[in-house]
Design a protein around this motif. Structure first.
Motif: not given
Length: 393
Positions: A30-35
């Motif tokens: 749900f957050q997505g992104g590299f981190v």
């Protein structure tokens, strides 16, 4: 209730690991992104390991506890080494080993490194050593050990309890004493005898265990040829100086000192080739007759190791025939009373009361009525010249 509690203990770590895996995956989705995905892939190996950790069945093949030295006296220290062998090579991050003890004295003693953390890895066998300092006299009982397996972050753990009972027997401390033969009561009058029994060596009536110091001519060589064990001939007693040592087991601030004095006297008499018996005046009177060898002495020491103080103890001389046979009664106590003097004076032919006290007690008027009773005050810090002091006129 206990079954539900045990089931909850086993399942809570499994639920914790499963929940963490689900939460980190949902966070990345749900957050997505590299981190977020970096966090997921960083934590995943540890979560996967913890998940497999829950599925693997771990068993302990054997557990052994080695205690050195095997014979321990009060105040000494022992080294304890525990060897554990497990059945699988599944890698564990670390384990916690915890001793289970059933002795209050053992719990109160100064135990260093009672619990140990071991990094196991793929090893099937590992060892753990620690030291028990200044053990008190008594029977100290080990019940087993708790072995707890952990993953890297403590998310998952397994507990295995091993029942391995073992007793550490701590004997009373024995002080060195200079032995001197006490006065012998003969058929006519009294005299000083160089040995505790003057034997008629013209006729052997049996065999006994060989004691260092026995004459060369007393060895029974025929039995040695058959059994390869040294035995000495037992001769008929012509003149007796049998001693009977009695211990007062009443509660006292100097109770341990009384035990040590009795043990030291017994060892000194046996090593000096004296004839002695021992009576323990506990809740149940126990008697050890004719203590002449190390094996018989060791049985008495084993008994003294487990003796406990008794409140309001009374001296009961039940078997009068026993006291009629002995030449001298040696009574070890820390408190002398008029009632005790009356009891001893009317029961034995000759008696020496060894009274342990920090300060010399006043002489009772009752002692003057019994000329065959001698009261000797003993310094708890010095037992070496006790026998020689008794022989002084």
């Amino acid at each position: 209730m206990k079954k539900w509690r045990a089931l909850f203990e086993k399942s809570k770590h499994f639920l914790l690991v499963s929940s963490l895996m689900l939460i980190t995956f949902c966070y990345a989705m749900f957050q997505g992104g590299f981190v977020s995905w970096f966090v997921f892939f960083t934590v995943s190996p540890f979560l996967l390991y913890a998940f497999i950790f829950q599925l693997v069945r771990e068993d302990i093949y054997s557990i052994e506890r080695k205690i050195e030295p095997s014979r321990v006296e009060s105040g000494q220290s022992v080294n304890v080494t525990i060897s554990i062998e497990r059945k699988t090579r599944f890698p564990f991050a670390y384990i916690l080993v915890e001793e289970l003890v059933g002795s209050q004295m053992l719990v109160q003693s100064k135990i260093q490194e009672k619990d140990a953390i071991k990094f196991v890895g793929f090893k099937k066998a590992f060892h753990w050593s620690y030291t028990l300092d200044s053990l008190p006299r008594g029977e100290h009982r080990y019940l087993g050990a708790n072995i707890i397996f952990y993953d890297f972050f403590g998310w998952a753990k397994k507990r295995i309890q091993i029942e391995k009972e073992q007793i550490v027997l701590v004997y009373p401390r024995v002080h060195e004493m200079k032995y001197a033969t006490l006065q012998a009561k003969l058929d006519v009058g009294s005299m000083m005898a160089p040995y505790s029994i003057v034997k008629d060596t013209s006729m052997a009536i049996g065999l006994r265990e060989y004691v260092p110091g026995d004459r060369f001519s007393w060895i029974h060589w025929k039995s040695f040829a058959k059994t390869q064990t040294l035995q000495s001939k037992e001769f008929e007693d012509r003149q007796s100086q049998e001693l009977l040592l009695m211990l007062d087991e009443g509660a006292s601030p100097l109770f341990e000192e009384k035990i040590e004095l009795a043990a030291s006297m017994l060892k000194a008499i046996v090593q000096g080739r004296g004839d002695v018996s021992f009576v323990s005046t506990g809740t149940k009177t126990k008697m050890f007759t004719s203590i002449q060898g190390e094996k018989q002495l060791d049985r008495v020491m084993h008994h003294l190791a487990g003796v406990n103080p008794i409140e309001n103890a009374e001296v009961r001389l039940r078997d009068q025939q026993v006291f009629q046979r002995v030449a001298t009664l040696l009574y070890v106590t820390s408190d002398i009373s008029d009632e005790l003097l009356h009891t001893l004076g009317n029961s034995v032919k000759s008696c020496i009361c060894f009274v342990l006290a920090q300060q010399t007690q006043a002489q009772s008027d009752v002692i003057k009525r019994y000329k065959h009773i001698q009261v000797v005050h003993v310094d708890p810090t010095d037992y070496y010249h006790l026998f020689t002091e008794v022989m002084k006129p």
